[in-house]
Design a protein around this motif. Structure first.
Motif, PDB file in Angstrom:
ATOM      1  N   LEU A 196      -9.412  13.060  -7.016  1.00 11.72           N
ATOM      2  CA  LEU A 196      -8.811  12.418  -8.190  1.00 11.72           C
ATOM      3  C   LEU A 196      -7.552  11.650  -7.771  1.00 11.72           C
ATOM      4  O   LEU A 196      -6.537  12.259  -7.382  1.00 11.72           O
ATOM      5  CB  LEU A 196      -8.445  13.473  -9.239  1.00 11.72           C
ATOM      6  CG  LEU A 196      -7.680  12.983 -10.463  1.00 11.72           C
ATOM      7  CD1 LEU A 196      -8.536  12.004 -11.273  1.00 11.72           C
ATOM      8  CD2 LEU A 196      -7.224  14.154 -11.324  1.00 11.72           C
ATOM      9  N   PRO A 197      -7.576  10.303  -7.847  1.00 10.88           N
ATOM     10  CA  PRO A 197      -6.367   9.534  -7.527  1.00 10.88           C
ATOM     11  C   PRO A 197      -5.318   9.704  -8.634  1.00 10.88           C
ATOM     12  O   PRO A 197      -5.640   9.602  -9.822  1.00 10.88           O
ATOM     13  CB  PRO A 197      -6.867   8.080  -7.464  1.00 10.88           C
ATOM     14  CG  PRO A 197      -8.369   8.173  -7.398  1.00 10.88           C
ATOM     15  CD  PRO A 197      -8.725   9.415  -8.135  1.00 10.88           C
ATOM     16  N   VAL A 198      -4.057   9.975  -8.260  1.00 13.80           N
ATOM     17  CA  VAL A 198      -2.965  10.115  -9.221  1.00 13.80           C
ATOM     18  C   VAL A 198      -1.740   9.378  -8.674  1.00 13.80           C
ATOM     19  O   VAL A 198      -1.634   9.115  -7.471  1.00 13.80           O
ATOM     20  CB  VAL A 198      -2.616  11.600  -9.485  1.00 13.80           C
ATOM     21  CG1 VAL A 198      -3.752  12.312 -10.192  1.00 13.80           C
ATOM     22  CG2 VAL A 198      -2.272  12.302  -8.178  1.00 13.80           C
ATOM     23  N   SER A 199      -0.802   9.060  -9.555  1.00 10.98           N
ATOM     24  CA  SER A 199       0.455   8.431  -9.136  1.00 10.98           C
ATOM     25  C   SER A 199       1.474   9.502  -8.776  1.00 10.98           C
ATOM     26  O   SER A 199       1.332  10.679  -9.144  1.00 10.98           O
ATOM     27  CB  SER A 199       1.004   7.538 -10.252  1.00 10.98           C
ATOM     28  OG  SER A 199       1.421   8.328 -11.361  1.00 10.98           O
ATOM     29  N   TYR A 200       2.511   9.067  -8.071  1.00 12.24           N
ATOM     30  CA  TYR A 200       3.563  10.013  -7.691  1.00 12.24           C
ATOM     31  C   TYR A 200       4.233  10.607  -8.930  1.00 12.24           C
ATOM     32  O   TYR A 200       4.509  11.802  -9.003  1.00 12.24           O
ATOM     33  CB  TYR A 200       4.601   9.314  -6.810  1.00 12.24           C
ATOM     34  CG  TYR A 200       5.786  10.162  -6.473  1.00 12.24           C
ATOM     35  CD1 TYR A 200       5.660  11.232  -5.586  1.00 12.24           C
ATOM     36  CD2 TYR A 200       7.029   9.909  -7.045  1.00 12.24           C
ATOM     37  CE1 TYR A 200       6.754  12.020  -5.277  1.00 12.24           C
ATOM     38  CE2 TYR A 200       8.132  10.704  -6.744  1.00 12.24           C
ATOM     39  CZ  TYR A 200       7.983  11.752  -5.859  1.00 12.24           C
ATOM     40  OH  TYR A 200       9.051  12.551  -5.547  1.00 12.24           O
ATOM     41  N   ASN A 226      11.378  -5.067 -11.198  1.00  7.70           N
ATOM     42  CA  ASN A 226      11.834  -3.999 -12.082  1.00  7.70           C
ATOM     43  C   ASN A 226      11.421  -2.625 -11.559  1.00  7.70           C
ATOM     44  O   ASN A 226      12.232  -1.687 -11.555  1.00  7.70           O
ATOM     45  CB  ASN A 226      11.286  -4.205 -13.492  1.00  7.70           C
ATOM     46  CG  ASN A 226      11.907  -5.406 -14.175  1.00  7.70           C
ATOM     47  OD1 ASN A 226      13.043  -5.786 -13.870  1.00  7.70           O
ATOM     48  ND2 ASN A 226      11.169  -5.997 -15.109  1.00  7.70           N
ATOM     49  N   ALA A 227      10.154  -2.534 -11.142  1.00  8.38           N
ATOM     50  CA  ALA A 227       9.664  -1.254 -10.636  1.00  8.38           C
ATOM     51  C   ALA A 227      10.370  -0.873  -9.344  1.00  8.38           C
ATOM     52  O   ALA A 227      10.716   0.301  -9.122  1.00  8.38           O
ATOM     53  CB  ALA A 227       8.154  -1.320 -10.414  1.00  8.38           C
ATOM     54  N   ALA A 228      10.585  -1.856  -8.466  1.00 11.42           N
ATOM     55  CA  ALA A 228      11.261  -1.571  -7.202  1.00 11.42           C
ATOM     56  C   ALA A 228      12.700  -1.106  -7.451  1.00 11.42           C
ATOM     57  O   ALA A 228      13.195  -0.164  -6.800  1.00 11.42           O
ATOM     58  CB  ALA A 228      11.250  -2.810  -6.312  1.00 11.42           C
ATOM     59  N   GLU A 229      13.411  -1.755  -8.371  1.00 10.62           N
ATOM     60  CA  GLU A 229      14.785  -1.359  -8.677  1.00 10.62           C
ATOM     61  C   GLU A 229      14.833   0.041  -9.279  1.00 10.62           C
ATOM     62  O   GLU A 229      15.708   0.859  -8.928  1.00 10.62           O
ATOM     63  CB  GLU A 229      15.401  -2.367  -9.650  1.00 10.62           C
ATOM     64  CG  GLU A 229      16.837  -2.046 -10.054  1.00 10.62           C
ATOM     65  CD  GLU A 229      17.774  -2.024  -8.868  1.00 10.62           C
ATOM     66  OE1 GLU A 229      18.777  -1.277  -8.922  1.00 10.62           O
ATOM     67  OE2 GLU A 229      17.513  -2.720  -7.856  1.00 10.62           O
ATOM     68  N   VAL A 279      -0.589   5.314  -3.430  1.00 10.06           N
ATOM     69  CA  VAL A 279       0.663   4.601  -3.175  1.00 10.06           C
ATOM     70  C   VAL A 279       0.472   3.118  -3.476  1.00 10.06           C
ATOM     71  O   VAL A 279      -0.418   2.470  -2.911  1.00 10.06           O
ATOM     72  CB  VAL A 279       1.111   4.782  -1.711  1.00 10.06           C
ATOM     73  CG1 VAL A 279       2.401   4.003  -1.442  1.00 10.06           C
ATOM     74  CG2 VAL A 279       1.304   6.262  -1.400  1.00 10.06           C
ATOM     75  N   PRO A 280       1.296   2.539  -4.359  1.00 12.57           N
ATOM     76  CA  PRO A 280       1.157   1.102  -4.673  1.00 12.57           C
ATOM     77  C   PRO A 280       1.498   0.240  -3.457  1.00 12.57           C
ATOM     78  O   PRO A 280       2.465   0.514  -2.737  1.00 12.57           O
ATOM     79  CB  PRO A 280       2.154   0.890  -5.818  1.00 12.57           C
ATOM     80  CG  PRO A 280       3.143   2.003  -5.688  1.00 12.57           C
ATOM     81  CD  PRO A 280       2.380   3.163  -5.140  1.00 12.57           C
TER      82      PRO A 280
END
Length: 386
Positions: free
Chosen positions: A292-296, A360-363, A353-354
């Motif tokens: 199952l792929p999930v985000s951090y 915005n996301a990086a900041e 991992v993206p």
């Protein structure tokens, strides 16, 4: 096939393997030859059809441990000139053989029972001339294979198998006699299939020449099968594959193999099952597995994710602080078991991992990293390589 041909036939040579070949080597050689020589692949080629029958006969003997042992022992027994030229046995003659005895089919052929070498030697010498009743020749076992989808194998499925093999004659229904007539009991052996003679202190038995060991005589043979009761025909068999079958498993269908001679019991059909891989599921015994792929953030904060099963979808709760690679168990959502119930669904969480983030996301991630560091969290604390 005559009795002498049965003993002298080199089944190993027919399959192209050595006499010490393993069961897997014999199976592999037979499958290759069967595919190349099958009547469906060689329509109208009588030579290929005859070769297919010979290869099938060789496999029927060598794939059966008991028959193979008898075959090997008998060939060894008659090796080096021990097998009679005339096929007979007479006490006192050189080597013990003469021209007036037919040994019989040691593996249960048309002129003998189905007990093999033990029946042969047991019936060859018997004090008092006791007669033994000839048993009908059972048909040979047949092996075929089928390929199933992963989910078909897990849940069970009914599949049609089209195959060409010796089957009971549809005209005489396997009796060998012309419709409206019936075989009669052999008057020479009284239906036993053997004749007993006295040779000094021994009772000496041999197959009856009149009925060729079958115990019956057909006066008016069936015109379609010529009295054998068997026809080589193509048929479709519907096979129910039970749930939970695994790759390489063999399923036995009793009585669906080659027809026996003159109405004798048919052999069995063994279906080897091959299972294709699935894009989502894996399997470990009765348990289903998936990644199952999930985000951090989902691992850190926790979430509930909808995942597929064999019977629809189910929600899987990912607890806050779940480590990458952790296995979550969903009970009863695996492969159905033969005795009832089912295995479990094992879900392995894998962080995705993206590859690229917008500004915005990086900041936001940089601010999170600073806050994480300020909190005292060190991912390499206690690490042996630190």
């Amino acid at each position: 096939m005559s009795q002498r041909e049965w003993i002298e036939k080199d089944f190993y040579k027919e399959l192209g393997v050595s006499s010490g070949a393993s069961p897997d080597e014999i199976k592999k050689a037979y499958r290759k030859l069967a595919r190349d020589l099958h009547p469906d692949a060689n329509p109208g080629d009588t030579k290929a059809e005859e070769r297919f029958k010979t290869v099938s006969e060789a496999h029927a003997v060598l794939s059966d441990p008991a028959k193979r042992k008898e075959y090997d022992e008998t060939r060894k027994l008659f090796a080096g000139g021990g097998y009679p030229r005339g096929g007979g046995f007479t006490p006192g003659a050189p080597g013990g053989f003469s021209q007036d005895f037919n040994i019989g089919d040691i593996f249960g052929g048309a002129n003998a029972g189905d007990g093999g070498l033990g029946d042969l030697l047991g019936g060859l010498f018997n004090r008092g001339g006791t007669r033994t009743t000839s048993r009908p020749r059972r048909g040979a076992d047949v092996e075929t294979e089928t390929t199933l989808g992963f989910r078909e194998a897990a849940q069970g499925v009914t599949v049609p198998l089209r195959m060409t093999s010796p089957s009971p004659c549809t005209t005489c229904h396997g009796s060998g006699a012309k419709p409206g007539t019936s075989p009669r009991v052999c008057p020479h052996c009284n239906g036993t299939g053997v004749i007993s003679r006295n040779q000094g202190a021994f009772g000496f038995s041999e197959p009856c020449d009149d009925c060729r060991g079958t115990g019956s005589i057909i006066d008016d043979p069936c015109v379609d099968c010529h009295g054998s009761g068997i026809q080589n025909r193509t048929r479709t068999i519907t096979v129910r594959i039970p749930p939970g079958v695994s790759d390489g498993q063999r399923i036995r269908l009793a009585g669906q193999g080659e027809a026996g001679l003159r109405g004798a019991p048919s052999g069995d059909l063994f279906v080897s099952v091959h299972v294709s891989q699935d894009k989502v599921f894996g399997r470990n015994g009765d348990d289903l597995t998936l990644v199952l792929p999930v985000s951090y953030s989902e691992l850190v904060l926790g979430t509930t994710v909808s995942v597929p099963t064999l019977e629809g979808r189910v929600g899987v709760k990912v607890p806050p602080g779940t480590a990458d690679g952790r296995i979550l168990r969903v009970r009863g959502r695996g492969v159905p078991k033969r005795g009832g119930g089912a295995g479990d669904l094992l879900v392995t969480v894998k962080v995705a991992v993206p590859q690229k983030l917008d500004d915005n996301a990086a900041e936001a991630l940089r601010r999170f990293a600073e806050a994480e560091k300020a909190s005292g969290f060190d991912p390499r604390a206690g690490w042996a390589g630190a």
